[in-house]
Design a protein around this motif. Structure first.
Motif, PDB file in Angstrom:
ATOM      1  N   ILE A 291       0.846  -1.196  -0.463  1.00  8.64           N
ATOM      2  CA  ILE A 291      -0.235   0.130  -0.133  1.00  8.64           C
ATOM      3  C   ILE A 291       1.460   1.362  -0.026  1.00  8.64           C
ATOM      4  O   ILE A 291       1.796   1.462   0.914  1.00  8.64           O
ATOM      5  N   PRO A 292       0.872   2.006  -1.268  1.00 13.40           N
ATOM      6  CA  PRO A 292       1.322   3.329  -1.068  1.00 13.40           C
ATOM      7  C   PRO A 292       1.738   3.797   0.174  1.00 13.40           C
ATOM      8  O   PRO A 292       0.909   4.242   1.237  1.00 13.40           O
ATOM      9  N   GLN A 293       2.920   5.116  -0.052  1.00 16.20           N
ATOM     10  CA  GLN A 293       3.073   5.024   1.927  1.00 16.20           C
ATOM     11  C   GLN A 293       2.167   6.977   2.243  1.00 16.20           C
ATOM     12  O   GLN A 293       1.638   7.637   2.931  1.00 16.20           O
ATOM     13  N   GLN A 294       2.165   6.962   0.810  1.00 19.75           N
ATOM     14  CA  GLN A 294       1.080   8.399   0.537  1.00 19.75           C
ATOM     15  C   GLN A 294       0.124   8.495   0.503  1.00 19.75           C
ATOM     16  O   GLN A 294      -0.515   7.705  -0.943  1.00 19.75           O
ATOM     17  N   VAL A 295      -0.536  10.023   0.426  1.00 18.64           N
ATOM     18  CA  VAL A 295      -2.195   9.054  -0.023  1.00 18.64           C
ATOM     19  C   VAL A 295      -2.219  10.038  -1.588  1.00 18.64           C
ATOM     20  O   VAL A 295      -1.748  10.489  -1.974  1.00 18.64           O
ATOM     21  N   SER A 296      -3.232   9.093  -1.815  1.00 20.81           N
ATOM     22  CA  SER A 296      -3.630   9.353  -3.821  1.00 20.81           C
ATOM     23  C   SER A 296      -4.500  10.638  -3.543  1.00 20.81           C
ATOM     24  O   SER A 296      -5.203   9.919  -3.245  1.00 20.81           O
ATOM     25  N   ARG A 297      -3.706  11.807  -4.482  1.00 20.68           N
ATOM     26  CA  ARG A 297      -4.801  13.405  -5.005  1.00 20.68           C
ATOM     27  C   ARG A 297      -5.999  12.440  -5.713  1.00 20.68           C
ATOM     28  O   ARG A 297      -6.902  12.819  -6.485  1.00 20.68           O
ATOM     29  N   GLN A 298      -5.695  11.022  -6.383  1.00 17.28           N
ATOM     30  CA  GLN A 298      -6.434  10.831  -7.959  1.00 17.28           C
ATOM     31  C   GLN A 298      -7.526   9.508  -7.012  1.00 17.28           C
ATOM     32  O   GLN A 298      -8.562   9.748  -7.945  1.00 17.28           O
ATOM     33  N   HIS A 299      -7.341   9.282  -6.166  1.00 20.45           N
ATOM     34  CA  HIS A 299      -8.246   8.098  -5.626  1.00 20.45           C
ATOM     35  C   HIS A 299      -9.112   8.428  -4.732  1.00 20.45           C
ATOM     36  O   HIS A 299      -9.278   9.412  -4.144  1.00 20.45           O
TER      37      HIS A 299
END
Length: 124
Positions: free
Chosen positions: A52-60
Motif C-alpha cells: 500500500i502506498p505510503q502517501q495518500v493519492s489525490r486521484q483515488h
C-alpha cells in the motif's frame, strides 16, 4: 461479457447475507462471516506486493467515514497510544502510534482546528 465472480446483497430467511458466485459455485456470507473475510483479506493484502502506498493519492476516490466513532488508550508496551477508528464497512481498525508521531498528529490536528475556527468564526 461474462464476469466469473458476482457479489450481491440478498435477503434470506435469517436476514441479510452476501451472495458470492464464482462460476457455478455459490457462498452465502452473513455479517460475521463477511467481517471475518474482510479481516482475513486485509491480513493477506498486508503481505502482498506492491505494498500500500505510503502517501495518500489525490486521484483515488477513498471511502470516507463522516464523524467516525473513535477510541484511544495508552499502550503498555511502548511509549505512545493505540487509536481505534470505527468504519461502517471495515469494522474497527487499530493503530499503534509512537510518541513522536502522536506529537506530529496533535500539531497537524491543532492546525486544522485553528483553520476551522478562522474560517467559520462569526464576526463580532
Amino acid at each position: 461479457m461474462h464476469h466469473p465472480m458476482q457479489v450481491e446483497l440478498v435477503n434470506d430467511y435469517s436476514g441479510q447475507a452476501l451472495r458470492v458466485s464464482i462460476d457455478r459455485s455459490v457462498a452465502m456470507l452473513d455479517a460475521p462471516d463477511l467481517d471475518a473475510l474482510i479481516e482475513h483479506l486485509a491480513l493477506l493484502r498486508a503481505k502482498m506486493h506492491p505494498e500500500i502506498p505510503q502517501q495518500v493519492s489525490r486521484q483515488h476516490k477513498y471511502v470516507i467515514e463522516i464523524d467516525p466513532c473513535w477510541y484511544t488508550e495508552k499502550n503498555a508496551i511502548f511509549e505512545g497510544a493505540v487509536m481505534f477508528f470505527r468504519h461502517t464497512g471495515f469494522n474497527w481498525t487499530g493503530f499503534a502510534v509512537p510518541k513522536e508521531s502522536l506529537i506530529k498528529l496533535i500539531d497537524a490536528l491543532s492546525q486544522h482546528v485553528d483553520e476551522c475556527q478562522e474560517t467559520y468564526s462569526m464576526p463580532n
